[in-house]
Design an enzyme around this catalytic site. Structure first.
Site, mmCIF file in Angstrom:
data_model
loop_
_atom_site.group_PDB
_atom_site.id
_atom_site.type_symbol
_atom_site.label_atom_id
_atom_site.label_comp_id
_atom_site.label_asym_id
_atom_site.label_seq_id
_atom_site.Cartn_x
_atom_site.Cartn_y
_atom_site.Cartn_z
ATOM 1 C CB CYS A 158 -7.430 2.776 4.122
ATOM 2 S SG CYS A 158 -7.772 1.941 5.674
ATOM 3 C CG ASN A 184 -9.154 -2.636 2.706
ATOM 4 O OD1 ASN A 184 -8.527 -3.702 2.746
ATOM 5 N ND2 ASN A 184 -8.884 -1.642 3.524
ATOM 6 C CD GLU A 185 -9.304 -2.749 7.480
ATOM 7 O OE1 GLU A 185 -9.608 -1.630 7.938
ATOM 8 O OE2 GLU A 185 -8.324 -3.394 7.862
ATOM 9 C CD GLU A 194 -2.881 1.200 2.325
ATOM 10 O OE1 GLU A 194 -2.802 0.398 3.267
ATOM 11 O OE2 GLU A 194 -3.871 1.937 2.129
HETATM 12 O O1 AHR Z 1 -2.118 -1.436 6.766
HETATM 13 C C1 AHR Z 1 -2.625 -0.212 7.167
HETATM 14 C C2 AHR Z 1 -4.136 -0.165 7.092
HETATM 15 O O2 AHR Z 1 -4.699 -1.038 8.013
HETATM 16 C C3 AHR Z 1 -4.737 -0.590 5.789
HETATM 17 O O3 AHR Z 1 -4.757 0.425 4.875
HETATM 18 C C4 AHR Z 1 -6.137 -0.979 6.171
HETATM 19 O O4 AHR Z 1 -6.687 -1.961 5.342
HETATM 20 C C5 AHR Z 1 -6.003 -1.409 7.604
HETATM 21 O O5 AHR Z 1 -6.922 -0.767 8.412
#
Ligand code: AHR
Length: 660
Positions: free
Chosen positions: A239, A373-374, A48
């Site tokens: 994120c 993602n989350e 990321e």
């Molecule tokens: O790894 C950091 C963050 O942690 C990522 O962007 C997210 O998916 C998680 O909350």
């Protein structure tokens, strides 16, 4: 007395002796019961653009705000003399450029100076490719690397003249060889002719990038990734996939095609934590989806792109207009289908052709795609459903990864798993940034998981020490311990990726991380070495393993010992991983049961990762403080008698030879 005890402990630690007469634990590996296949994707990498992981990190561009598109157009730049900002440039999605004009007097200067990302790191003897799009007739510029030391020198240490002579926009290039090492140089461009000249997309890359590519990656960082032998590579986050609002989500289509025309996006990590605020952190998309696919291929890892499901980050923005209505998801779903075409499609298809035009006519052979993602709540499965239907219909062989939300347990998690089963996704992404106690307690997490449902992708995890949220050996040891449980359950766990991957020492937002770097150097942490040891020793099949006649689970009664055993049918190796999380020396009798009469175990190796100081990790100053150490071990027939030092991760490897 205390001193005496410490001394004894230290002696026992180094000599591998037991302090107390403790009877050996009997571990038995059942070599004749070759179990579940370990997926080639089992251990991989999560990428990321956080902590300056891409821009300012892996992506080797050294100029910040190269297209003058940051909201403050001159952020990262100093200007002097007659410099104007223009906005009708040659690249539609990046229209700004600068016009350098006569400063008004022969002795004055017009120019611009870039500060790079925390400075520009250059190494003595290394070459740097400067390039710029320019327009102007019979003009000259001088391109310089200048030192930026606090003593006020600010003078050039390398300098080259360039002629600019084109009525139309054209790209110009010159290579600068640095005579010095400087982690914080600046780039300066002077107009040296009398007249006017336009400059756009000002760029500086090391010539020596990973694989020598022009729009390339920083070599030491890409090499560190490659050296883990990753089986899967998940990108582009995290994120940043979701965006704080829909506008700022990661839109893969904006990240492909000529780099000059990839638009700027904000990077949410610039403002996520007010105490780690980085107003100059943006995404140029210079490292975009083509580059991600290419890197996956270079590393031999399966690419796993993750796309927005039409819900922006629910932590940051849960307002209604931050989410697309399910009935309006058409273009998002089309993006997913087009991505598969971009990766795999024939060169005669629209997106397959773009891939070919970018230099890769062959398919990237994409097999997996993640959607969301989350995300959490009923919105998520509602949004995911039409994606699953459309992808299944168009590409039945593509495996779909759904999410179980941001937490490793709790209501959202409990709600989402059954929903993922209903939707029949292939894998479910679980995230756990958790303390020591969690990692110790969850060694058996997957022992009783449903074997009939979707497989597990442990997509983001790291041990975040209680009160110690930074890299240190003990956290890595507990990750190693926990991972024995992933491995023993390789029939249900198909992928696991530690997170996050990278962090710039001056620009981090989140820690711990796997690899740290500054402008010139990088360091592999203990967590990195744990991942690497698993990646290099994953084997092809799980083998049953018991300790004192009970299945190994790392739980009660097992003295803080965690273990797993695998067989590698290609190298004919048995590999046993043991994490001793206790503070005692543990005598171990390891029996390789079920060997045939003519089988012999040879070439015994023991690889140890250990630190007497649990709070310590490798640093840029001392990058090799804690690294795996390999020694030879001999075995008595099929029984290995060893003493595992306290707080140690150790691998035992033997090659099977058959004497016939
Ligand atoms: O790894 C950091 C963050 O942690 C990522 O962007 C997210 O998916 C998680 O909350």
């Amino acid at each position: 007395m205390k001193l005496h005890r410490t001394l004894l402990t230290a002696l026992a630690f180094t000599a591998g002796m037991a302090l107390h007469a403790q009877s050996a634990h009997n571990m038995v590996v059942q070599t004749n019961k070759v179990g579940a296949e370990i997926q080639p994707t089992m251990y991989g990498l999560f990428f990321e653009d956080i902590n300056y992981g891409a821009d300012g990190g892996l992506y080797a561009e050294l100029i910040k705000n190269r297209s003058f598109e940051f909201p403050q157009n001159f952020m990262g730049w100093a200007t002097f003399g007659n410099v104007k900002l223009m906005n009708d440039g040659p690249f539609e999605r990046n229209p700004h450029y600068v016009r350098l004009g006569n400063p008004g007097h022969g002795h004055k200067h017009t120019g611009i100076e870039n500060e790079g990302f925390f400075g520009i790191g250059v190494k003595e003897g290394a070459e740097y490719r400067f390039s710029v799009w320019a327009r102007g007739e019979n003009q000259k510029i001088r391109v310089e690397l200048i030192d930026n030391d606090t003593m006020g020198e600010n003078q050039a240490f390398v300098s080259k003249e360039m002629d600019i002579n084109s009525k139309e926009w054209k790209q110009y290039e010159v290579v600068l060889k640095s005579p010095v090492t400087d982690p914080k140089a600046h780039l300066r461009i002077f107009l040296t002719s009398k007249g006017t000249l336009d400059l756009e997309h000002v760029s500086l890359f090391p010539v020596d990038t990973w694989k020598g590519r022009k729009n390339g990656l920083r070599k030491d960082l890409a090499q560190a990734l490659y050296d883990t032998k990753p089986g899967v590579f998940r990108f582009p986050g995290g994120c940043i996939v979701e965006g704080t609002d829909l506008e700022t989500r990661y839109d893969w289509k904006k990240t492909v095609g000529p780099v000059e025309n990839r638009p700027l996006n904000e990077n949410r990590w610039h403002y996520t934590f007010p105490y780690r605020f980085f107003p100059d952190y943006f995404q140029t998309y210079g490292m975009g989806f083509f580059e991600f696919f290419e890197l996956s291929e270079d590393m031999g890892a399966e690419p796993l792109p993750v796309l927005s499901c039409g819900l922006s980050c629910q932590f940051q923005n849960d307002s209604e207009d931050a989410h697309v209505k399910v009935c309006d998801l058409g273009s998002y779903i089309q993006d997913a289908l087009d991505l598969i075409e971009f990766a795999n499609g024939d060169v005669n298809t629209k997106w397959g052709k773009l891939r070919a035009d970018m230099g890769h006519p062959a398919s990237f052979n994409l097999k997996f795609i993640g959607i969301g993602n989350e995300q959490w709540g009923p919105e998520y499965p509602e949004h995911l459903k039409p994606f699953v239907e459309a992808i299944r219909k168009a590409y039945p062989d593509i495996k779909i990864v759904g999410s179980s939300g941001p937490n490793s347990e709790g209501d959202q998690f409990e709600y989402l798993w059954p929903e993922m089963k209903k939707l029949k996704v292939d894998l479910v992404d679980e995230h756990f940034y958790r303390p020591e106690s969690w990692f110790l307690a969850e060694g058996n997490r997957y022992d009783n998981y449903d074997r009939k449902g979707p497989k597990v992708f442990a997509g983001e995890y790291a041990c975040h020490g209680k009160g110690k949220k930074w890299n240190h050996f003990n956290a890595a040891l507990l990750e190693a311990a926990f991972m024995t449980g992933l491995e023993r359950n390789a029939d249900v766990v198909h992928m696991a990726t530690y997170a996050p991957l990278f962090a710039h020492v001056e620009g981090w937002q989140w820690r711990p991380d796997m690899i740290w770097f500054d402008n010139l150097n990088s360091v592999r942490t203990c967590s990195y070495y744990v991942q690497q040891l698993y990646g290099h020793n994953k084997g092809t099949n799980v083998l049953p393993l018991t300790m004192d006649k009970r299945a190994v689970s790392g739980q009660e009664g097992q003295d803080g010992l965690f273990a797993s055993a695998v067989w590698d049918k290609d190298t004919k190796e048995y590999i046993v991983k043991v994490a001793n999380t206790s503070d005692r020396v543990q005598p171990l009798s390891l029996t390789f049961a079920g060997l045939k009469k003519n089988d012999k175990l040879t070439e015994g190796k023991c690889i140890t990762l250990q630190s007497a100081d649990l709070d310590k990790d490798n640093t840029l100053e001392n990058p090799n403080a804690i690294v795996p150490k390999e020694t030879a071990v001999s075995i008595d027939g099929n029984v290995l008698n060893v003493e595992v030092a306290p707080k140690t991760f150790v691998l035992y490897k033997f090659t099977k030879t058959s004497n016939k």
